[in-house]
Design a protein around this motif. Structure first.
Motif, PDB file in Angstrom:
ATOM      1  N   PHE A  38      45.408  24.953  46.355  1.00  0.00           N
ATOM      2  CA  PHE A  38      45.861  26.192  45.722  1.00  0.00           C
ATOM      3  C   PHE A  38      44.724  26.858  44.955  1.00  0.00           C
ATOM      4  CE2 PHE A  38      48.007  28.325  42.046  1.00  0.00           C
ATOM      5  CZ  PHE A  38      48.620  29.344  42.771  1.00  0.00           C
ATOM      6  N   MET A  39      43.937  26.053  44.248  1.00  0.00           N
ATOM      7  CA  MET A  39      42.780  26.610  43.554  1.00  0.00           C
ATOM      8  C   MET A  39      41.830  27.294  44.536  1.00  0.00           C
ATOM      9  SD  MET A  39      42.027  23.491  40.889  1.00  0.00           S
ATOM     10  CE  MET A  39      40.529  24.213  40.227  1.00  0.00           C
ATOM     11  N   ILE A  85      43.645  41.020  35.926  1.00  0.00           N
ATOM     12  CA  ILE A  85      43.036  39.692  35.902  1.00  0.00           C
ATOM     13  C   ILE A  85      42.017  39.548  37.032  1.00  0.00           C
ATOM     14  CG2 ILE A  85      43.455  37.209  36.059  1.00  0.00           C
ATOM     15  CD1 ILE A  85      44.488  38.542  33.487  1.00  0.00           C
ATOM     16  N   LYS A  86      40.825  39.143  36.649  1.00  0.00           N
ATOM     17  CA  LYS A  86      39.772  38.894  37.632  1.00  0.00           C
ATOM     18  C   LYS A  86      39.371  37.417  37.681  1.00  0.00           C
ATOM     19  CE  LYS A  86      37.820  43.544  37.269  1.00  0.00           C
ATOM     20  NZ  LYS A  86      36.600  44.337  36.957  1.00  0.00           N
ATOM     21  N   THR A  87      39.673  36.679  36.600  1.00  0.00           N
ATOM     22  CA  THR A  87      39.256  35.283  36.497  1.00  0.00           C
ATOM     23  C   THR A  87      40.415  34.428  36.005  1.00  0.00           C
ATOM     24  OG1 THR A  87      36.958  35.901  36.051  1.00  0.00           O
ATOM     25  CG2 THR A  87      37.644  33.685  35.373  1.00  0.00           C
ATOM     26  N   ARG A 117      40.582  31.565  45.053  1.00  0.00           N
ATOM     27  CA  ARG A 117      39.198  32.048  45.036  1.00  0.00           C
ATOM     28  C   ARG A 117      38.974  33.208  45.996  1.00  0.00           C
ATOM     29  NH1 ARG A 117      35.417  26.857  45.454  1.00  0.00           N
ATOM     30  NH2 ARG A 117      33.797  28.367  44.869  1.00  0.00           N
ATOM     31  N   LYS A 118      39.917  33.464  46.881  1.00  0.00           N
ATOM     32  CA  LYS A 118      39.806  34.629  47.760  1.00  0.00           C
ATOM     33  C   LYS A 118      39.933  35.920  46.973  1.00  0.00           C
ATOM     34  CE  LYS A 118      42.027  32.004  51.482  1.00  0.00           C
ATOM     35  NZ  LYS A 118      43.276  31.859  52.294  1.00  0.00           N
TER      36      LYS A 118
END
Length: 205
Positions: free
Chosen positions: A95-96, A3-5, A100-101
């Motif tokens: 958390f969102m 998973i990348k997104t 993003r890191k």
């Protein structure tokens, strides 16, 4: 999964949502049964056209008065329309940001102009930020794309615009039909039955 997104729905995932509060509020104003109003929402026509951005906010207000044979003010309609919207705890927004890191974070929501203004005010009160754009790399709303979930074209458009492969995305939504449509395109999915379930997300990725 590679998973990348991560793609977040909005209502019932980021923002608390009680969908029946809007039909109940409109029922008090119009005298129509709340169940009938709730049923109308899911039928093609006024409400879905508004959610796709095919008609304006003012057209929706006029349409509601015509449908219910009322003479409600814009303020009365907007307050009833926004009754379903609840809180956005800052912890969910934080958390969102933390995700993003390691991942690209997107938002994909069926929504409309009246709701967008209202939930931006809720987000500002919770976080001090003006909108969801502060917490996601990209934000996609049905009324701006002129498409809505669970139609396949909206997922295809988001994949294209965000330059993502389906099998590299994880989509979080509270509605099974939306998840099933995404999964048919090869997108990984996770059913969010309570908004705070998102904090368990790292167990899946």
């Amino acid at each position: 999964m590679n998973i990348k997104t991560i793609i977040f729905d909005l209502g019932g995932v980021i923002i608390d949502l009680d969908f029946k509060k809007t039909p109940e509020a409109l029922a008090l104003l119009s005298g129509w049964p709340a169940d009938d109003i709730y049923q109308r929402y899911w039928e093609p026509g006024l409400f879905q056209d508004h959610e796709k951005g095919l008609i304006s906010d003012q057209d929706l207000r006029l349409g509601i008065n015509q449908l219910f044979k009322t003479q409600l003010s814009d303020l009365q309609i907007d307050q009833a329309w926004n009754a379903m919207l609840g809180n956005v705890p800052k912890a969910r927004l934080d958390f969102m940001c933390s995700l993003r890191k390691d991942y690209k974070v997107l938002v994909l929501s069926n929504t409309n102009g009246i709701h967008e203004k209202a939930f931006n005010q809720i987000i500002q009160a919770s976080s001090g930020e003006q909108s969801l754009h502060a917490f996601a790399d990209e934000v996609y709303f049905s009324h701006e794309l002129h498409m809505r979930k669970p139609d396949l074209d909206i997922y295809q458009e988001v994949l294209k615009r965000s330059d993502n492969r389906a099998d590299e995305c994880l989509f979080l939504d509270d509605t099974l039909a939306n998840l099933e449509a995404a999964a048919s395109l090869g997108i990984h999915t996770l059913h969010i039955t309570e908004p705070d379930n998102i904090f368990n997300l790292t167990a899946y990725v």
